[in-house]
Structures are given as structure tokens and as C-alpha cells.
Design a protein around this motif. Structure first.
Motif, PDB file in Angstrom:
ATOM      1  N   ASP A 141    -132.413  34.984  20.024  1.00  0.00           N
ATOM      2  CA  ASP A 141    -132.281  33.909  21.008  1.00  0.00           C
ATOM      3  C   ASP A 141    -132.405  32.566  20.297  1.00  0.00           C
ATOM      4  O   ASP A 141    -133.031  32.466  19.226  1.00  0.00           O
ATOM      5  CB  ASP A 141    -133.380  34.022  22.068  1.00  0.00           C
ATOM      6  N   LEU A 142    -131.861  31.533  20.908  1.00  0.00           N
ATOM      7  CA  LEU A 142    -131.981  30.188  20.334  1.00  0.00           C
ATOM      8  C   LEU A 142    -133.464  29.832  20.166  1.00  0.00           C
ATOM      9  O   LEU A 142    -134.303  30.183  21.007  1.00  0.00           O
ATOM     10  CB  LEU A 142    -131.279  29.175  21.243  1.00  0.00           C
ATOM     11  N   ALA A 143    -133.784  29.123  19.083  1.00  0.00           N
ATOM     12  CA  ALA A 143    -135.186  28.975  18.685  1.00  0.00           C
ATOM     13  C   ALA A 143    -135.923  27.864  19.416  1.00  0.00           C
ATOM     14  O   ALA A 143    -137.149  27.875  19.492  1.00  0.00           O
ATOM     15  CB  ALA A 143    -135.272  28.731  17.184  1.00  0.00           C
ATOM     16  N   GLY A 144    -135.214  26.879  19.945  1.00  0.00           N
ATOM     17  CA  GLY A 144    -135.900  25.740  20.560  1.00  0.00           C
ATOM     18  C   GLY A 144    -136.540  24.852  19.499  1.00  0.00           C
ATOM     19  O   GLY A 144    -136.494  25.128  18.299  1.00  0.00           O
ATOM     20  N   LEU A 145    -137.157  23.787  19.996  1.00  0.00           N
ATOM     21  CA  LEU A 145    -137.769  22.812  19.088  1.00  0.00           C
ATOM     22  C   LEU A 145    -139.257  22.698  19.381  1.00  0.00           C
ATOM     23  O   LEU A 145    -139.660  22.799  20.532  1.00  0.00           O
ATOM     24  CB  LEU A 145    -137.090  21.448  19.269  1.00  0.00           C
ATOM     25  N   ASP A 212    -139.116  27.750  29.018  1.00  0.00           N
ATOM     26  CA  ASP A 212    -140.399  28.274  28.519  1.00  0.00           C
ATOM     27  C   ASP A 212    -140.230  29.578  27.747  1.00  0.00           C
ATOM     28  O   ASP A 212    -141.195  30.305  27.540  1.00  0.00           O
ATOM     29  CB  ASP A 212    -141.374  28.477  29.689  1.00  0.00           C
ATOM     30  N   SER A 213    -139.004  29.856  27.314  1.00  0.00           N
ATOM     31  CA  SER A 213    -138.750  31.152  26.676  1.00  0.00           C
ATOM     32  C   SER A 213    -138.870  31.128  25.162  1.00  0.00           C
ATOM     33  O   SER A 213    -138.817  32.183  24.532  1.00  0.00           O
ATOM     34  CB  SER A 213    -137.340  31.643  27.048  1.00  0.00           C
ATOM     35  N   THR A 214    -138.943  29.939  24.574  1.00  0.00           N
ATOM     36  CA  THR A 214    -139.028  29.913  23.112  1.00  0.00           C
ATOM     37  C   THR A 214    -140.489  29.911  22.668  1.00  0.00           C
ATOM     38  O   THR A 214    -141.392  29.595  23.437  1.00  0.00           O
ATOM     39  CB  THR A 214    -138.323  28.671  22.535  1.00  0.00           C
ATOM     40  N   TRP A 215    -140.691  30.273  21.426  1.00  0.00           N
ATOM     41  CA  TRP A 215    -142.018  30.268  20.822  1.00  0.00           C
ATOM     42  C   TRP A 215    -142.080  29.176  19.751  1.00  0.00           C
ATOM     43  O   TRP A 215    -141.052  28.598  19.372  1.00  0.00           O
ATOM     44  CB  TRP A 215    -142.314  31.625  20.176  1.00  0.00           C
ATOM     45  N   LEU A 216    -143.284  28.978  19.237  1.00  0.00           N
ATOM     46  CA  LEU A 216    -143.466  28.000  18.160  1.00  0.00           C
ATOM     47  C   LEU A 216    -143.435  28.655  16.788  1.00  0.00           C
ATOM     48  O   LEU A 216    -143.327  27.959  15.772  1.00  0.00           O
ATOM     49  CB  LEU A 216    -144.788  27.246  18.351  1.00  0.00           C
ATOM     50  N   ASP A 217    -143.573  29.961  16.740  1.00  0.00           N
ATOM     51  CA  ASP A 217    -143.562  30.696  15.461  1.00  0.00           C
ATOM     52  C   ASP A 217    -143.525  32.189  15.763  1.00  0.00           C
ATOM     53  O   ASP A 217    -143.362  32.595  16.920  1.00  0.00           O
ATOM     54  CB  ASP A 217    -144.788  30.329  14.603  1.00  0.00           C
TER      55      ASP A 217
ATOM     56  N   PHE B 314    -122.965  20.386  27.211  1.00  0.00           N
ATOM     57  CA  PHE B 314    -124.214  21.080  27.491  1.00  0.00           C
ATOM     58  C   PHE B 314    -124.225  22.433  26.792  1.00  0.00           C
ATOM     59  O   PHE B 314    -123.191  22.961  26.419  1.00  0.00           O
ATOM     60  CB  PHE B 314    -124.409  21.231  29.003  1.00  0.00           C
ATOM     61  N   GLU B 315    -125.414  22.933  26.654  1.00  0.00           N
ATOM     62  CA  GLU B 315    -125.617  24.167  25.878  1.00  0.00           C
ATOM     63  C   GLU B 315    -124.950  25.373  26.544  1.00  0.00           C
ATOM     64  O   GLU B 315    -125.170  25.625  27.723  1.00  0.00           O
ATOM     65  CB  GLU B 315    -127.127  24.397  25.771  1.00  0.00           C
ATOM     66  N   TYR B 316    -124.178  26.092  25.765  1.00  0.00           N
ATOM     67  CA  TYR B 316    -123.555  27.324  26.243  1.00  0.00           C
ATOM     68  C   TYR B 316    -124.311  28.487  25.615  1.00  0.00           C
ATOM     69  O   TYR B 316    -123.920  29.027  24.587  1.00  0.00           O
ATOM     70  CB  TYR B 316    -122.074  27.353  25.877  1.00  0.00           C
ATOM     71  N   ALA B 317    -125.448  28.814  26.195  1.00  0.00           N
ATOM     72  CA  ALA B 317    -126.293  29.885  25.642  1.00  0.00           C
ATOM     73  C   ALA B 317    -125.795  31.216  26.181  1.00  0.00           C
ATOM     74  O   ALA B 317    -126.304  31.730  27.166  1.00  0.00           O
ATOM     75  CB  ALA B 317    -127.749  29.642  26.017  1.00  0.00           C
ATOM     76  N   CYS B 318    -124.813  31.763  25.531  1.00  0.00           N
ATOM     77  CA  CYS B 318    -124.107  32.950  26.020  1.00  0.00           C
ATOM     78  C   CYS B 318    -124.950  34.214  25.873  1.00  0.00           C
ATOM     79  O   CYS B 318    -125.234  34.918  26.834  1.00  0.00           O
ATOM     80  CB  CYS B 318    -122.803  33.071  25.229  1.00  0.00           C
ATOM     81  N   HIS B 319    -125.389  34.463  24.664  1.00  0.00           N
ATOM     82  CA  HIS B 319    -126.115  35.707  24.360  1.00  0.00           C
ATOM     83  C   HIS B 319    -127.406  35.818  25.169  1.00  0.00           C
ATOM     84  O   HIS B 319    -127.766  36.888  25.660  1.00  0.00           O
ATOM     85  CB  HIS B 319    -126.419  35.715  22.856  1.00  0.00           C
ATOM     86  N   GLU B 320    -128.085  34.672  25.288  1.00  0.00           N
ATOM     87  CA  GLU B 320    -129.391  34.680  25.942  1.00  0.00           C
ATOM     88  C   GLU B 320    -129.295  35.103  27.410  1.00  0.00           C
ATOM     89  O   GLU B 320    -130.280  35.589  27.977  1.00  0.00           O
ATOM     90  CB  GLU B 320    -130.028  33.289  25.829  1.00  0.00           C
ATOM     91  N   GLY B 321    -128.135  34.908  28.005  1.00  0.00           N
ATOM     92  CA  GLY B 321    -127.966  35.293  29.405  1.00  0.00           C
ATOM     93  C   GLY B 321    -126.908  36.367  29.573  1.00  0.00           C
ATOM     94  O   GLY B 321    -126.285  36.479  30.630  1.00  0.00           O
ATOM     95  N   ASN B 322    -126.699  37.137  28.523  1.00  0.00           N
ATOM     96  CA  ASN B 322    -125.592  38.103  28.566  1.00  0.00           C
ATOM     97  C   ASN B 322    -126.006  39.396  29.270  1.00  0.00           C
ATOM     98  O   ASN B 322    -126.244  40.416  28.630  1.00  0.00           O
ATOM     99  CB  ASN B 322    -125.090  38.403  27.151  1.00  0.00           C
ATOM    100  N   TYR B 323    -126.084  39.322  30.583  1.00  0.00           N
ATOM    101  CA  TYR B 323    -126.382  40.519  31.356  1.00  0.00           C
ATOM    102  C   TYR B 323    -125.128  41.384  31.502  1.00  0.00           C
ATOM    103  O   TYR B 323    -125.206  42.560  31.824  1.00  0.00           O
ATOM    104  CB  TYR B 323    -126.909  40.131  32.737  1.00  0.00           C
ATOM    105  N   ALA B 324    -123.966  40.766  31.262  1.00  0.00           N
ATOM    106  CA  ALA B 324    -122.710  41.481  31.479  1.00  0.00           C
ATOM    107  C   ALA B 324    -122.537  42.640  30.511  1.00  0.00           C
ATOM    108  O   ALA B 324    -122.127  43.729  30.902  1.00  0.00           O
ATOM    109  CB  ALA B 324    -121.534  40.511  31.348  1.00  0.00           C
TER     110      ALA B 324
END
Lengths: 296, 364
Positions: A141-145, A212-217, B314-324
Motif C-alpha cells: 500500500d502507499l506509504a504516506g508521509l 489512518d491506514s498508513t504507519w510510521l515504520d 488527485f490520488e488514484y490509489a487503485c491497488h489499495e481499493g482493489n476489491y474487484a
């Protein structure tokens, strides 16, 4: 001496060491592309664009903050289970052997400890017990900042007089620094909304609107969806950035707290951002049980 | 002019001279006009901004236009009008009692039946015909003259649905878009082509890099200015792009494409040359030339214009919401289980219906 003062004192030494090191590295590097990766400048003078320091380039940390932003010794694994004598790696990590172990680090949190609220500390500790199933990095998942900045993989800043783009190797994440504040983020996102301004030669970026889904480490350190991150980016020389992030999140922490570290310019052949589209690498983990013939 | 700017301009001029000798122009130079393209602080043509290529014009020309790349006002009005009606129909409320099997057989843009799930509000393919220098266009491709891809070489066949013959069996058998690895279509390219929605791009420039952020799946094309192609045999996603400036134009050459993102079947020997030229405050002319001697006997090329896009990406976060993907694979396994149950029942029925062999007799 606080960690901040200690770091400030170290800067002067680092300036000398880094400049000497980068000169040596440049002389040893392979043949370079026709365009220099960054503009050579007179001794002590920073390259500038639009009147501001030019952060363009490929950067990365040289620390273990992504493993654990707090001070820590090396350990057998990120997730442990009780052993007959001492805790041992969780079953899924055993096969990795030494590769699955955690390298030590001095930590990047000023003062050493994150000021968690008691219930938040309990959650952090529970996160550690369930690292494999909860760390968003495991699922790509994307890491966030601020985490995206201090993962082991580098990031590239593309800066002009009016634009500043951060492109991260991990998961191909991106963020724009907006110099015209558009107001509150209209919707939460993984990388949030970054609004920048200049404080002298320091770039100050306020990041809000993160989910709120990302972590810090990887150590289970977390935050709520109300976290505000104020980053301060300062070039201490052309190849070194001092990075500081103040974290404010009353739902999770008893007070605002800071982390600080240095980032280093990648030189020579290393100064090219690679692709780490890890999504395909986690398909077996996430969907392996849904194969027509699941692997044994 | 300060010293830094002067040095940057000299460097840009030297780069242009080098590039000109390479003789890699993808197409004719844009028509000279009164517009003077801005130059950035590095002395480069300033292409920065957020741009869109959303349009009703498509890559290959519909055959009814023949060799005409331009369209008449009446033709434009007809196409744009039909699209507006399609959008209005698509925006009409859907009767909640209607089942997917009751949906229109054809709801436009190639969708039918259950595929009609996208109301118009969810898509944004553009509502106008592409204009290049003001001229409405019937296709992006301008060469060959019929605006269509040249024939494949003997022995080369266009990729078809056979690549998805095992669809649903494994995640790797699904499309790259369903797996959130790249967009459907060819949004990131190159050639960068518009699709059903999210046709937005951001261009950022530093001294040695041009980054093109593609809204779809937050892909980023990193174009290395003044660099050489890699020779290590590795083929990164979206290929290996190098670039240089020729006067007001950014030229990008991409090779080393991976098989996974083949362009109409071409990848191994594929070379795409793109030219980006700012031709107006809100317009960037995009020209492309495609060469792959192992796929086509001749190159093909074309052009369109990006227009400035209001707002930001805007962010296209595909994988993170890929329920399909999980849903599709789960559905396929449910189908497998139902088919196995049916087969089992059929065997049981057959066994029950079979006459019992008389006792005391031997099989012959």
C-alpha cells in the motif's frame, strides 16, 4: 543535549565529510549522461532555482528509520512468538533467516520516545504482535508521509521555479507540493495534501488529509486520520538535506513531537530512480488462495 | 539576464544542436505562429502544468472518412451531438428494479449488458472532437494517409483475446488494469492515449529530468534529458525514455519496452519518438512516430493537442481499493464449485438411471 542540538552540531562536520565524499564519488563514478545530474556550484554556494535552493535530484536516507523510528537494537524479526528460552521469529519469517532480522538504529525521534497516549501505546504494541497482517507496506500500500521519505528506497525531487514534485520509488507514489494553499483537502488520501512555503532557504511543507491506514515504520508506530505533519527541508550542502518533521495528532499522542534525520544525494549511476511496482509482488500473498489451483 | 540563466540557455542551445544532428524528428514542425512559448528558469521550453487529452477523436480513423484527416463542421456537430445524447441517456436515473439482464444490450462505447454499470457520471472521456491548430480531426494518426495502423508484417498477428483465455484462473491471467499495475488502454504510453476517464497528466521539469505524472495508477514517466538509452537488456515499465530539447520542442525517444505493455503487439524492437511543443497558453502539440520493423513494414505517426486541465490531479490509489480482483477471482472459484457440483450431480443421476445388470451373468 537534545537530539536536535546534537544534530545541528553535527551538521558542520557532515558538510566537510559529505563534500569530500561526494567529490571522491564523482571522480570514481561511471561515465555520466550529457546533462549533469545537478549543477556544479562554487564552494559553499547552493544551486538555486526561482531564487530558492534547488532540491532536484535523487535522495535517500542512510538509516534504519523505516524499521523503527525509535532507538532500537537489532532483533531476530519484526514479529516474534514465544520460544522455549527467548522469543523467536514468527513462523512465516523463519525461512528468511538473517534476512528477516531487524538492523539496529539510533532512532530519529527527538528525545527518543514517541509520546503515545496509554491506549495508543497499547495499540502500537498490539500492532507489533500482528506486524505481518497489519503493516501496509507488506501489502504494497502507499506509504504516506513522513514514512515515504525514509524508506530504504530513494525518491526524486523534480523542482523548477514554480513546481516541486516528489516521486517515490516505492510503489511509484507521488506528491505535489502546492505553493498556493487550496484549503483543507477535499478528501483523505494515502499520500495526503502537501502545502509548501519557504522560510528563508528552508522548505516548509504541511501535510494533512492523510487517511489512518498508513504507519510510521515497520515497528507498528501509527497515527490517526487527523495527523498533521509539518516538514522542514534544509539543504546543508549540495548533497545533504536535513529533514525534520513535527507530528501533531492529539488523538494518538500527548503532545506534538519531532523526528529529524539527514538525506543524501544519490550520485553517478545510483542517481536514477528505479521502479518498484510491488503490487504484482504481493499477488500470491493476497490472492494465492483464490487461484484455480492454489500452490501447495 | 543573470549569469545562471545565460549558462542555462547556452547549455540548452548546445543540446538542441546535438539533437538536430540526430535527425530524429517524429513529424513536421508545428506551424509558425505569433505565439511565443515560455522558457523556464533552466532556459528550457516551459511545458509544466496539468494537461488533458480527453477527446472524442480516436487513434485510428473511422473508415468513412477515408483519407480525410480534417472533419467538416457538420460532421463535428453530428459526433459531438450524438455523444451529448449518450451522456444524457447515461445520466438518466436507472430503475432500481431492473436487473442486469434487463439492461440495454448496447449502451454505447462498446459496453453492453452488465457492462452498462457505469453511469455517465463515472466516466470522462471528453465531449469534443480533437482540434490540431484549430482543425477538427478524424483521427490521431496522420500517416498512413488513411489514418489507420499499417498492416502487420507477414506472420505477425494483432493481439487478441487469446491472451485472456485463462481469465479468472490466476491473478496473473487478468489484465494489467484489473491488477492495478497500469491503466487499461494506453494512458501512460508512450504513445499516450486517452481513455474512458482520468485523462490527466502533470508535467514537471528540472534541469536533467522531465517527469510526466499520469493520473491513472499514479504512473510516472521519468524522461532523462541528455542521457543515453540503457544497454543492459532490462526493460522497465513504460520503456526507457530519454529526451532533449530542439528549440521550443521537447523530444522524447523511448525504447526497451517490456512485453507486458506492448503497443498493439509491438515491444521488442519498438521505438516511439514523441515531440511536445507549447503552441498556446493552454495548448501543447503532441506528435508521435512509432517504429518497429519487426511488426510493421513502415512507421506510423500522428498528432493531437493537450489542453490545460483545470485543477490538480488527485490520488488514484487503485491497488489499495482493489476489491474487484478479489471479487472476480472469488466469483470464478464459486463458478468452479458450482460446475463441479453440477457435474457430480449429473454423474449421480446417470448412475441412478442406469439399468442394473442381471444377477448371475458375466460381462462379455
Amino acid at each position: 543535549m537534545t537530539r536536535g542540538k546534537f544534530l545541528n552540531k553535527k551538521i558542520k562536520v557532515l558538510v566537510l565529510v559529505t563534500v569530500a565524499g561526494s567529490v571522491a564519488a564523482m571522480s570514481m563514478s561511471h561515465a555520466q549522461p550529457a546533462a549533469a545530474p545537478h549543477k556544479a556550484s562554487a564552494a559553499g554556494a547552493l544551486d538555486r532555482v526561482g531564487g530558492h535552493p534547488n532540491f532536484s535530484g535523487v535522495w535517500s536516507v542512510m538509516n534504519t528509520a523505516n524499521w523503527n523510528i525509535e532507538p532500537h537494537l537489532a532483533s531476530a524479526a519484526l514479529e516474534l512468538r514465544p520460544g522455549p528460552v527467548v522469543p523467536v521469529p514468527a513462523k512465516a519469517i523463519v525461512a528468511l533467516g538473517a534476512v528477516g532480522s531487524v538492523p539496529a538504529g539510533m532512532g530519529v525521534v527527538e528525545g527518543g520516545k514517541i509520546p503515545y497516549k496509554p491506549e495508543a501505546l497499547a495499540k502500537k504494541q498490539d500492532n507489533q504482535k500482528h506486524y505481518l497482517e497489519r503493516d501496509p507496506e507488506v501489502k504494497c500500500d502507499l506509504a504516506g508521509l513522513p514514512r515515504a521519505n525514509y524508506m530504504s528506497l530513494p525518491f526524486q525531487i523534480v523542482q523548477s521555479a514554480k513546481t516541486m514534485l516528489f516521486s517515490y520509488e516505492y510503489d511509484g507514489a507521488v506528491r505535489d507540493v502546492l505553493f498556493n494553499d487550496p484549503g483543507p483537502a477535499p478528501i483523505d488520501s494515502w499520500m495526503g495534501q502537501s502545502v509548501g512555503k519557504w522560510d528563508g532557504d528552508t522548505l516548509v511543507v504541511t501535510v494533512t488529509g492523510q487517511n489512518d491506514s498508513t504507519w510510521l515504520d515497520r515497528a507498528g508506530n501509527f497515527h490517526s486520520g487527523d495527523m498533521k505533519v509539518v516538514e522542514r527541508w534544509t539543504m546543508v550542502n549540495e548533497n545533504t538535506i536535513r529533514y525534520e518533521a513535527e507530528i501533531t495528532d492529539p488523538a494518538t499522542f500527548t503532545r506534538p513531537w519531532k523526528m529529524s534525520m539527514f538525506m543524501y544525494r544519490r550520485l553517478g549511476d545510483d542517481a536514477r530512480l528505479q521502479q518498484f511496482k510491488c503490487v504484482e509482488f504481493v499477488e500470491e500473498l493476497m490472492y494465492g488462495d483464490l487461484r484455480k489451483e492454489p500452490l501447495k | 539576464m543573470n549569469t545562471k540563466k545565460f549558462i542555462a540557455m547556452i547549455a540548452a542551445a548546445a543540446m538542441s544542436a546535438l539533437a538536430a544532428s540526430a535527425a530524429l524528428a517524429a513529424g513536421a514542425s508545428p506551424a509558425a505562429g505569433t505565439y511565443k512559448a515560455p522558457v523556464n528558469a533552466y532556459g528550457q521550453p516551459d511545458l509544466e502544468g496539468t494537461w488533458t487529452n480527453a477527446t472524442l477523436t480516436v487513434l485510428e480513423r473511422p473508415k468513412e472518412y477515408g483519407d480525410r484527416k480534417g472533419m467538416t463542421d457538420e460532421e463535428v456537430k453530428k459526433v459531438e451531438g450524438e455523444d451529448a445524447k449518450l451522456v444524457a441517456d447515461g445520466n438518466a436515473p436507472t430503475d432500481p428494479k431492473v436487473k442486469t439482464t434487463d439492461l440495454p444490450h448496447d449502451c454505447g462505447r462498446g459496453f453492453s449488458g452488465a457492462g452498462c454499470g457505469y453511469n455517465s457520471a463515472w466516466i470522462d472521456p471528453g465531449s469534443t472532437i480533437m482540434r490540431v491548430n484549430g482543425e477538427p480531426r478524424s483521427s490521431f494518426i496522420t500517416d498512413p494517409a488513411d489514418g489507420r495502423l499499417p498492416p502487420y508484417k507477414a506472420g505477425v498477428t494483432a493481439p487478441g483475446m487469446e491472451q485472456y483465455a485463462h481469465r479468472g484462473e490466476n491473478p496473473e491471467n487478468m489484465t494489467l488494469a484489473e491488477r492495478c499495475l497500469t491503466s487499461f488502454g494506453y494512458s501512460a504510453g508512450p504513445v499516450m492515449l486517452p481513455l474512458l476517464y482520468n485523462n490527466n497528466y502533470e508535467i514537471a521539469q528540472s534541469r536533467d529530468t522531465v517527469a510526466i505524472v499520469v493520473e491513472m495508477v499514479h504512473d510516472v514517466r521519468m524522461i532523462h534529458i541528455g542521457a543515453k538509452h540503457r544497454t543492459d537488456g532490462e526493460r522497465p515499465w513504460m520503456g526507457d525514455s530519454i529526451g532533449w530539447y530542439e528549440g521550443p520542442t521537447l523530444v522524447v525517444e523511448t525504447t526497451n519496452f517490456p512485453r507486458a505493455t506492448a503497443l498493439r503487439g509491438a515491444w521488442k524492437d519498438l521505438k516511439v519518438t514523441e515531440r511536445f511543443t507549447r503552441v498556446g497558453a493552454h495548448r501543447v502539440l503532441y506528435q508521435f512516430k512509432v517504429e518497429d520493423p519487426s511488426t510493421w513494414d513502415r512507421p506510423w505517426s500522428g498528432e493531437y493537442e493537450f489542453t490545460s486541465s483545470k485543477g490538480r490531479i488527485f490520488e488514484y490509489a487503485c491497488h489499495e481499493g482493489n476489491y474487484a480482483l478479489e471479487g472476480i477471482l472469488s466469483g470464478a472459484r464459486a463458478d468452479d464449485a458450482a460446475a463441479a457440483e453440477k457435474a457430480k450431480a449429473a454423474v449421480a443421476n446417470k448412475t441412478a438411471a442406469a439399468p442394473a445388470a442381471p444377477s448371475g451373468t458375466k460381462k462379455q
